[in-house]
Structures are given as C-alpha cells and as structure tokens.
Scaffold this active site. Sequence first.
Site, PDB file in Angstrom:
ATOM      1  N   LYS A   1      38.291  46.095  51.468  1.00 26.72           N
ATOM      2  CA  LYS A   1      38.212  47.462  51.982  1.00 26.72           C
ATOM      3  C   LYS A   1      38.795  47.565  53.396  1.00 26.72           C
ATOM      4  O   LYS A   1      39.233  48.624  53.826  1.00 26.72           O
ATOM      5  CB  LYS A   1      36.758  47.944  52.009  1.00 26.72           C
TER       6      LYS A   1
HETATM    7  C1  LIG Z   1      34.883  47.683  46.287  1.00 22.12           C
HETATM    8  C2  LIG Z   1      34.949  46.335  45.705  1.00 22.12           C
HETATM    9  C3  LIG Z   1      35.445  46.119  44.419  1.00 22.12           C
HETATM   10  C4  LIG Z   1      35.851  47.250  43.514  1.00 22.12           C
HETATM   11  O1  LIG Z   1      37.003  47.914  43.967  1.00 22.12           O
HETATM   12  P1  LIG Z   1      37.328  49.394  43.425  1.00 22.12           P
HETATM   13  O2  LIG Z   1      38.472  49.849  44.251  1.00 22.12           O
HETATM   14  O3  LIG Z   1      36.089  50.187  43.667  1.00 22.12           O
HETATM   15  O4  LIG Z   1      37.633  49.262  41.991  1.00 22.12           O
HETATM   16  C5  LIG Z   1      35.555  44.811  43.976  1.00 22.12           C
HETATM   17  N1  LIG Z   1      35.171  43.776  44.733  1.00 22.12           N
HETATM   18  C6  LIG Z   1      34.672  43.944  45.977  1.00 22.12           C
HETATM   19  C7  LIG Z   1      34.244  42.737  46.754  1.00 22.12           C
HETATM   20  C8  LIG Z   1      34.556  45.227  46.513  1.00 22.12           C
HETATM   21  O5  LIG Z   1      34.066  45.385  47.744  1.00 22.12           O
END
Ligand SMILES: *Cc1c(COP(=O)(O)O)cnc(C)c1O
Length: 493
Positions: A111
């Site tokens: 993120k």
């Molecule tokens: C947010 C997240 C996901 C999922 O990603 P999306 O974009 O919501 O599909 C997978 N793994 C981790 C560690 C995350 O923080």
Amino acid sequence: MKFISTRGGLQVDCASKAIAKGLSDDGGLFVPEKFPLVSLDDISQLCSKDYAERACFVIHKFLEEYDYNDLLSACKNSYSKFEDCDAAPLVKLDDKLFIMELFHGPTLAFKDVALTLLPYLLRKGCDYSGVQQDVLILTATSGDTGKAALEGFKDAEGIKIIVFYPSEGVSDMQKLQMCTQEGGNVNVVAIKGNFDDCQTAVKNIFTSQEIREKLLEKNVVLSSANSMNFGRLVPQVSYYFSAYADLVNSNEIKLGDKVNFVVPTGNFGNILAGYYAKQMGLPIDKLVCASNSNNVLTEFFANGTYDTNREFFKTISPSMDILISSNLERLIFELSGRDAELTKTRMQELKEVNKYTISDSEFNQLKKEFFADYTEEEDCLETIDEVFEEYGYLLDTHTSVAFNTAKNFVEYTKNDKAVVILSTASPYKFAHDVLSAIYEKAPKDAFKCADKLFELTATPIPEQILELKNKERRFNKIIDKTETLEEVLNFVK
Ligand SMILES: *Cc1c(COP(=O)(O)O)cnc(C)c1O
C-alpha cells in the site's frame, strides 16, 4: 483526460477532480475515459530509467494536467522512502519464477507504493480543480491501507484523516502500527465487525448528500485513500511496467514476450492495476487472482456469479478477508463494454440480494484474461515452510497464498511463460503466523515471534517493527458500526 463514473451519473474533465472527489456522487468509481497506450518502444526506454522515472512516465499518461517535472520530483521524493529508492525490486527464485517485493516502504506493505504519493496527487488535485475546503480522508482498512495512509497523510496541511479498522480483523503488529500513529491530524478507530462493515460504513457516509452538506458547513470535503480512489490505483499500475523492464534488463525475457502476474487479492485493487497495465499495452499473458478461504472471487471466475451470501472467515491473511471487492466494479464495467446502466443495476442487485451474474460473452472474456484459485489456511502455512526449505526465502501469509496459487496455475495450465508473484507484505507484519508455519512452539507475543523468526531464517527484522516496541499507544477506541458517522462529525469539529 476525462474520467467517467462506472454508474454513469457523473463525468469530470480531468484526473485531479476524480482524485479530489475519491468516489463519484452516484456511488460509482471513476475510470479513465480511455486507456492511454504505451508502445514496446516506450517500454524499451523505461528499461534504462529508475523506479521513480518509470512511475512518473506511467502515471502522467493518466494525469495529463499535472506538471511532468513536478510529478517527477514527487515520485522521487516518495520512492526515496523505499530501500534503494526502488519500490518494486524483483527477486529471482528460479528460471521462470520471480517475486516482486512491494513491501520495502515505510509501513512494510505494498500500500505504501501508492500512499506515499497520494498526498501529493490529492493536494495538487485539489489545487488544479479549485477545491478550497479542508479535506477529510475517510478510510476503511483491512490492516495495511490504514497504516500506510496515516503515515502518508500525517501532519499534511489542510488534511485530516480518520481510519476505521475491524477490531478483531487485523494482526497484532498491524494494530500496534495504527494505534501508535503520530501526527496531529489523525484518528484511528476500531469497529466491532469485519472489513466489509467498515467499508460499507465509509461508503454510506460518502454517498449521503445530507452528511456532505453538513461537512461543507464546516468547510470540509471528503476524499478517500482506499483503492476506490483512482489516485490510489494509478501508482500501482507503474510497478507492473517496472517489473517487466527489470525482466528485460536482466535478459530473463525479450522485449515483447508475455509474462504472468500472480496477485494476492482482497479488494481487487492491486490486480485491477495489472489489468489496466495490460490495457495500456504491457505484454501480460494471464493475471492470476489468488484468494484465501474467503474465495468469493474464485467462484466468480469459475461460474460468472458474484455471490456474497456466504460465511465470512477470519484468516491468517487478514488483508484479504473481504467479501465485497470494490474494484471488481471497474472490471465488470469494462467487460460490459462500458455499460454504466448495466453496471449500476448489478451493483444494485449486489446491495439488495447480495449477488449478480454476468453474461456468457462477458464470462468468456474474463476467462481469457484471468486465472483464479484459492488457498486454505493449512496450505498457506505449508507453502511458507516449503518455500523456505527450497529457496531459503521467507514469505508472508498473503504472498504465500499467491505462491500456492502460482504453483497450481502452472501445473493446471502448463503455462510456460515467466511468472511474477507480487509480494505484498513483510513477513514480520504477520510474525506469529509466519513463525507457526516453520516452528511448532510460536510464542504469543509478536515481538518474541519476530526475534525467533530472525534466529531461524536470518531474514533481517525491519527497523519499523523494532521501533514499535517503545511507541506510545495513542488510540484505543472501539465503536459500533452505527456510530461511525458520529465519530466522523466529532472529529471534524
Ligand atoms: C491490501 C492487501 C492485499 C489485497 O490487495 P487488494 O488491492 O485489496 O486486492 C493483499 N495483501 C496485503 C498484504 C495487503 O495489505
């Protein structure tokens, strides 16, 4: 470039406005009016550039009104917060198998790639589109978005941020990361319920005209740091290009060869960014959608019906514990030939009867682009153990889900092209469960687990984890999901 709502109600004339608003007033998501194209020649030029330059090139294709050099400095600044200024280094496991490590940023999850840049995109977006009010960022999190958004927006001028997370739905480290957040403009609140409850509460606030007017009286407009916001999505498109350029640079593939990407999926933001990269011309063969036991997406890809009438499981990959994947709306909008009425109807069905079905021709299209599978808890743990044994490489629980799916994908389809697995978090964010995969007597305390993990695997413990130990806990509030609005109004007072 114009941006349109997936539900047809609104159109804005530039990306800035879409980013400043976050979500369209009709509840739909903003999508670019058309996909900008990137040629193989362009990609070949990206090969000699660093990560920030690659990112800027891709992002600017959508965000045309942003000054290129200004955007480039912002990218350089954001990605200087990552190890070696590279937000997406590739690790080779064998001839065909690569891991793209997206977790070397400030909060140790992918993120960060978008949320280190979003504050800039939003601030500029407000300037370009003439928003004069203060901005309140409303965020629902399954654990990682919250922390990354808090870190990105802390003490940003004219911006406040409030994060809602499911009280029992995040790991100990994730909770600690959020509850110890510094900054004078932040608020962190736990909601009794799961991520879907948090996301729905946030969406309801967004789509209420009444609340919006109330906030406007206080000189506040809302925006979102969730992947519903196009500004969250667009920096994620870049790393697909970057991985491809790295593969070309290291002679693993030739320019023009197709590669597969395997994505551990929750809200469908990350994998949708891959789909966008493909629409722009990146040679992608299959996009592989990996789910945990909350396998609503796997079933959708198997039979064309999206059905959230099902049990919700709390798993060891909590950031993927989601039943209502918001960004799937952007995909079905594309599959329908950009039919906003139809998309709106389906989203209405989802709200009212918790399911909808796509047509045969849409389904066939879907099958061409995607492969999907899911991984149960046991297999997730076993994969961490096996991969460490075989490659000496430590996966976190989410990446393990993707790894297992990658294995099934290759076995099942006999696909012989390079496979890039997106690694979305540091194993130390999920220290307890990762340790239990390779060691029988994992202690309860997350920091003890981290120490033991280091002892057993020699994988360095990130500084951000070590620092957490001594930080003050600032936020402890738990509320009912019916109290979210009140919490928001109190916060802007
Ligand atoms: C947010 C997240 C996901 C999922 O990603 P999306 O974009 O919501 O599909 C997978 N793994 C981790 C560690 C995350 O923080």
